[in-house]
Design an enzyme around this catalytic site. Sequence first.
Site, PDB file in Angstrom:
ATOM      1  N   LYS A 184       2.394   7.043   4.349  1.00  0.00           N
ATOM      2  CA  LYS A 184       1.686   5.760   4.402  1.00  0.00           C
ATOM      3  C   LYS A 184       1.182   5.435   5.807  1.00  0.00           C
ATOM      4  CE  LYS A 184       5.059   4.361   0.948  1.00  0.00           C
ATOM      5  NZ  LYS A 184       6.236   3.493   0.724  1.00  0.00           N
ATOM      6  N   ARG A 211      15.544  -1.483  -6.664  1.00  0.00           N
ATOM      7  CA  ARG A 211      14.146  -1.860  -6.856  1.00  0.00           C
ATOM      8  C   ARG A 211      13.846  -2.109  -8.319  1.00  0.00           C
ATOM      9  NH1 ARG A 211      10.977  -0.008  -2.556  1.00  0.00           N
ATOM     10  NH2 ARG A 211       9.358  -1.308  -3.479  1.00  0.00           N
ATOM     11  N   PRO A 246       0.827  -1.218   0.000  1.00  0.00           N
ATOM     12  CA  PRO A 246       0.000   0.000   0.000  1.00  0.00           C
ATOM     13  C   PRO A 246       0.860   1.266   0.000  1.00  0.00           C
ATOM     14  CG  PRO A 246      -0.676  -1.532   1.731  1.00  0.00           C
ATOM     15  CD  PRO A 246       0.605  -2.044   1.168  1.00  0.00           C
ATOM     16  N   GLU A 247       0.538   2.192  -0.896  1.00  0.00           N
ATOM     17  CA  GLU A 247       1.216   3.489  -0.950  1.00  0.00           C
ATOM     18  C   GLU A 247       0.188   4.568  -0.590  1.00  0.00           C
ATOM     19  OE1 GLU A 247       3.484   3.926  -4.615  1.00  0.00           O
ATOM     20  OE2 GLU A 247       3.702   1.766  -4.779  1.00  0.00           O
TER      21      GLU A 247
END
Length: 282
Positions: A59, A263, A2-3
């Site tokens: 977040k 990433r 979740p962002e």
Amino acid sequence: MPELPEVETIRRELVPLISGKIFASPLLHMPSAIEYPDSEQFSAALTGQKVLNIGRKGKYLIITLDHGILIVHLRMTGNLLYTEEGPPEKDRYLRLSFPFNDGSALYFSDMRRFGRVWLVADDHELQEKVLKRVGPDIFDEMDLEKFIALLGRRERVMLKALLLNQGFAAGMGNIYTDECLFRCGIHPRRRVSTLSRSEVEALYKAIRAVLNEGIEHGGTTFRDYRNARGTAGDYQSKLAVYGRKGERCRCGSPIEKTTVAGRGTYFCPLCQVEWTATEKET
Ligand SMILES: [Zn+2]
């Protein structure tokens, strides 16, 4: 994971659902999900408290109570589900149950177990225990001038790493970072010092636009994310590059995947220019 748009979606849903409700005694199925204070103090301090307000920073979901502040970070796979029908059936990842005194409840489930919950006394403790290294919220606390000023202190950093750094600005994760950089046509490996003023403005606008769209679509769901009512988001169908390796960009070029800042990073090699003319010369 979740962002900002996913956490904001949960926040907006929870406001009408739990404002004014009073917490009964919580059930800590996995007490290690409580980061602060210890689980006994946590339970005692939460019980009987009323929900006054639900905010967010990056977040972090920040639930203000009449005496204290409850904070939730979903990390990789956390979900916060509201229901009036008792605990979700067969949820073997249920970590914490937060019943209210009217029979409804919030359930925190988390497959990967990285999600964390805090209960602090006041704003000072919120800052010290939870948000000490967290920068301004990139959506709610960032105008263009502030964005430019903060960029000025990070000239050598690659954009992908910068936007993921919650100390620079809070809220962006891997998915929205790739989408924002594609939207403004800037390569994720570009360094802050190579950006022209118009590119900085384009990046700022792209961040606002992409996050706004993410929120409007109820967030992005690949595997785990669900909103507070258990429904998936649908922004994944709007993503231009993230998760689309080998598919055609609107320019016709196949989208590529590489690694930047450790990433997995999706980008279009034609639409996102890696080097500026001035940088090539030096
Ligand atoms: Zn393209």
